[in-house]
Design an enzyme around this catalytic site. Sequence first.
Site, PDB file in Angstrom:
ATOM      1  CD  GLN A  78      42.083  41.051  20.863  1.00 41.92           C
ATOM      2  OE1 GLN A  78      42.783  42.213  20.826  1.00 41.92           O
ATOM      3  NE2 GLN A  78      41.434  40.722  20.116  1.00 41.92           N
ATOM      4  CG  PHE A  79      39.463  36.048  26.174  1.00 38.03           C
ATOM      5  CD1 PHE A  79      38.758  34.992  25.696  1.00 38.03           C
ATOM      6  CD2 PHE A  79      38.531  37.196  26.180  1.00 38.03           C
ATOM      7  CE1 PHE A  79      37.435  35.041  25.179  1.00 38.03           C
ATOM      8  CE2 PHE A  79      37.309  37.345  25.832  1.00 38.03           C
ATOM      9  CZ  PHE A  79      36.710  36.289  25.242  1.00 38.03           C
ATOM     10  CB  THR A  80      39.618  36.645  20.913  1.00 37.93           C
ATOM     11  OG1 THR A  80      40.276  38.193  20.838  1.00 37.93           O
ATOM     12  CG2 THR A  80      38.058  36.967  21.753  1.00 37.93           C
TER      13      THR A  80
END
Length: 150
Positions: A78-80
Site C-alpha cells: 500500500q504505497f498510499t
Amino acid sequence: MRVLLQRVTEASVTVDGTTVATIGAGFVALVGVTATDNTHIAEQMAAKIANLRVFEDAEGKMNLSALDRHVSVLVVSQFTLYADVRKGRRPSFVQAAPPEQARPLIDHLAQAIRSLGLRVETGVFGAHMAVQLTNDGPVTIWLDSATLGF
C-alpha cells in the site's frame, strides 16, 4: 517502511473477482515502502510484527504475540501510506519507493515473517485489490521504521 497492522479474526484479498489470499485469525499488514528502506529494515519490521504482544491470554490481557498464538499474516502492499497531504487537496506520493524497489522489499518482508514461523499470505503487488477484514478489538497499530529507529 510503514506498516498499518490490524488484528483480525479473518481477512481476504480479491483481484478481478478472484480471491487470491485468505487468512483466519491474525494480522493484516498494509505495507508502504520508501526510498531509504532496505532488507535489514524489512527483517526488523518482520520481527516486530511477529513479536508484538497484542493477542489476549487466558485472562483477557494482551500478553501474547502472533508467534505465541500461531496466527497468520496477510501482507498487502500500500504505497498510499506515504501520502503527503500537507499541501493542497491531492496527495503527493513522492516519498513512496518506485515499484521496482518496493516489490522486492515487500516480498522480503513476507518471507522474513514466514522464516519466523508464521503462515503468510499476500496480495498482488500493483493490482487493484479489494481487501476484506474483520478487525478484532479493534486493534490497529501504526509501525514506522523511522520512529522505531530501524
